[in-house]
Design a protein around this motif. Structure first.
Motif, short mmCIF file in Angstrom:
data_model
loop_
_atom_site.label_atom_id
_atom_site.label_comp_id
_atom_site.label_asym_id
_atom_site.label_seq_id
_atom_site.Cartn_x
_atom_site.Cartn_y
_atom_site.Cartn_z
N ILE A 366 16.52 29.22 94.50
CA ILE A 366 17.40 30.23 95.28
C ILE A 366 18.41 30.72 94.13
O ILE A 366 18.78 31.79 94.06
N GLY A 367 19.00 29.67 93.43
CA GLY A 367 20.12 29.92 92.42
C GLY A 367 19.80 30.66 91.24
O GLY A 367 20.22 31.65 90.68
N MET A 368 18.26 30.34 90.88
CA MET A 368 17.68 31.20 89.79
C MET A 368 17.64 32.58 90.08
O MET A 368 17.53 33.55 89.31
N SER A 369 16.78 33.01 91.25
CA SER A 369 16.81 34.11 91.78
C SER A 369 18.09 35.04 91.78
O SER A 369 17.97 36.14 91.30
N ALA A 370 19.07 34.27 92.43
CA ALA A 370 20.32 35.05 92.49
C ALA A 370 20.84 35.41 90.96
O ALA A 370 21.32 36.58 90.82
N LEU A 371 20.85 34.27 89.97
CA LEU A 371 21.20 34.67 88.77
C LEU A 371 20.55 35.60 87.79
O LEU A 371 20.96 36.53 87.26
N LEU A 372 19.30 35.57 88.37
CA LEU A 372 18.25 36.78 87.49
C LEU A 372 18.52 37.86 88.24
O LEU A 372 18.58 39.05 87.49
N ARG A 373 18.79 38.28 89.55
CA ARG A 373 19.14 39.30 90.20
C ARG A 373 20.55 39.99 89.66
O ARG A 373 20.72 41.08 89.42
N ALA A 374 21.42 39.09 89.55
CA ALA A 374 22.78 39.43 89.00
C ALA A 374 22.53 40.04 87.45
O ALA A 374 23.29 40.90 87.30
N HIS A 375 21.82 39.29 86.78
CA HIS A 375 21.47 39.66 85.65
C HIS A 375 20.92 41.44 85.46
O HIS A 375 21.38 42.27 84.66
N HIS A 376 20.02 41.39 86.53
CA HIS A 376 19.39 42.96 86.67
C HIS A 376 20.19 43.61 87.41
O HIS A 376 19.63 44.73 88.00
N LYS A 377 21.66 43.47 87.99
CA LYS A 377 22.37 44.33 88.80
C LYS A 377 21.64 44.69 89.95
O LYS A 377 21.57 45.72 90.59
N LYS A 378 20.95 43.48 90.65
CA LYS A 378 20.10 43.85 91.85
C LYS A 378 20.44 42.70 92.94
O LYS A 378 19.81 42.31 93.99
#
Ligand code: KG4
Ligand code: ZN
Length: 398
Positions: A366-378
């Motif tokens: 869940i954390g990795m998905s959020a960090l990846l989303r943050a990186h892609h501005k999503k």
């Protein structure tokens, strides 16, 4: 409001969609690198075993009891836990959404004695899953967010399972993003889901196929019950099947391979489970050897279905990356059959399989998905969250 699109972030991740209470503190220092600063997971599976499945209200109660101790634990591990000398006042509106008086008291006491940790965000599974369980995590996350002035984001549980296959363990407590190429085909196999989703660009999904009835994990759990194996049954059926495989014997039962002739990428597992039931009825009392053979044949049927449907879905979508995720991806027979398919027939497709520690429900995904989303501005816009039990990652057909 703290910007939610920066690459450097330290976050608290919370997962309570089913019967695991899972917390993690993660940090991303460079894009695609995820450092685990703290991790704690309490599996309630043994508590639910006597009901033969997850009992939603018990799950909720267990989450309520475990969230504060586990949060304290992960914050301590991350070096972010400081007790406040002065007791601060926690206004009622911060905790009132927690509803249950004991839960409110425990969160209030925690917040009154804990200094605000240096976190950029709190992320929480908002669906799909059992609604009473999801709400517990969501309202807890919102209470902490309010008290600490930190934004709270809802993350999809199935996306977490998908992201688990995108990362590789690259150190004791570090995961790194694999090189992935679009389109990405994901096979999500868990207790509640069995589906192919296609990601055309970051976090943009369409549905390629899904089960018309039972999820594969559900079928494993039901077959386990028929074979007198404890809940959750998937790993037990897998173990019996592996034992049988090691003997080299061909199963002395034959089960159907549902939907193989169907041209779609959909699945159906309820007929397979019923076929196990009828086989047992016809055969009468099962010996240990029979149970082993039946588990083996069931697993072989599941593997054949996944290999055939994956071949079809990869061809149909022209996917350049294939990821597998969800509790059932812990199954070694499924894992190795898909690896063989990819290496023989789709050698140019990137194949991502989660580390065993990431197959079951956990907060890291869940954390990795959020960090990846943050990186892609999503990341979604922070705001009041709603727990959605039947939320779907890919509502539209490919
Ligand atoms: O993803 P997960 O932990 O929870 C849900 O989101 O549903 O998946 C749990 C499911 C259960 O049905 C469990 O029996 C199954 O994953 N499972 C397995 C194996 N390990 C867990 N099924 C087959 N083989 C396994 N080794
Ligand atoms: Zn899951």
């Amino acid at each position: 409001m703290i910007p939610y699109f920066r690459d450097y972030m330290k976050i608290l991740a919370i997962e309570t969609s089913c019967d695991e209470t899972a917390l993690a503190v993660l940090e991303s220092t460079t894009p695609g690198t995820f450092i685990v600063l703290g991790e704690a997971l309490y599996s309630q599976a043994a508590r639910h075993a006597e009901y033969g499945g997850v009992y939603p209200n018990l799950a909720k109660r267990e989450h309520q009891e475990n969230l504060v101790p586990l949060t304290t634990e992960v914050l301590k591990q991350a070096g972010l836990f400081t007790t406040s000398q002065e007791k601060s006042t926690v206004v009622d509106s911060t905790v009132s959404a927690l509803r249950d008086p004991l839960f409110i008291a425990s969160v209030q006491a925690f917040l009154a004695h804990t200094k605000k940790p240096a976190l950029d965000a709190i992320v929480v599974t908002s669906g799909p899953g059992l609604e009473p369980a999801l709400w517990t995590g969501v309202s807890f996350a919102e209470a902490l967010g309010k008290a600490w002035g930190v934004p709270v984001y809802g993350i999809d549980h199935m996306e977490g399972h998908l992201v688990s296959g995108m990362v590789e363990k690259s150190g004791d407590a570090t995961y790194t993003l694999r090189t992935v190429q679009f389109p990405i085909l994901g096979l999500l196999i868990s207790g509640g889901h069995t589906e192919f989703v296609l990601m055309d660009s970051w976090f943009s999904y369409t549905l390629v196929g899904k089960t018309k009835d039972d999820a594969v994990g559900e079928a494993y759990d039901k077959v386990a019950r028929l074979l007198d194996l404890p809940y959750p049954g998937g790993p037990h059926v897998d173990a019996l099947a592996q034992k049988a495989e090691a003997t080299g014997a061909t199963p002395h039962f034959a089960l159907p391979r549902p939907m193989l002739a169907d041209p779609s990428s959909d699945f159906s597992f309820s007929g397979l489970k019923t076929a196990v039931l009828y086989t047992i009825k016809k055969h009468g009392t099962l010996s240990d050897d029979d149970r082993m053979h039946l588990a083996h044949e069931f697993q072989r049927a599941v593997v054949d279905v996944f290999v055939s449907k994956t071949r079809r879905a990869l061809t149909h979508t022209n996917a350049q990356t294939f990821l597998v995720g969800g509790g059932v991806s812990a199954n070694t027979a499924i894992r190795s059959a898909l690896a063989t398919l990819l290496s023989h027939e789709f050698p140019d497709v990137v194949f991502g399989y989660p580390a065993l520690t990431l197959t079951g429900d956990n907060a890291l995904m869940i954390g990795m998905s959020a960090l990846l989303r943050a990186h892609h501005k999503k990341l979604p816009t922070p705001g009041k969250l709603t727990a959605r039990g039947s939320q779907t990652l890919a509502p539209h057909l490919h």
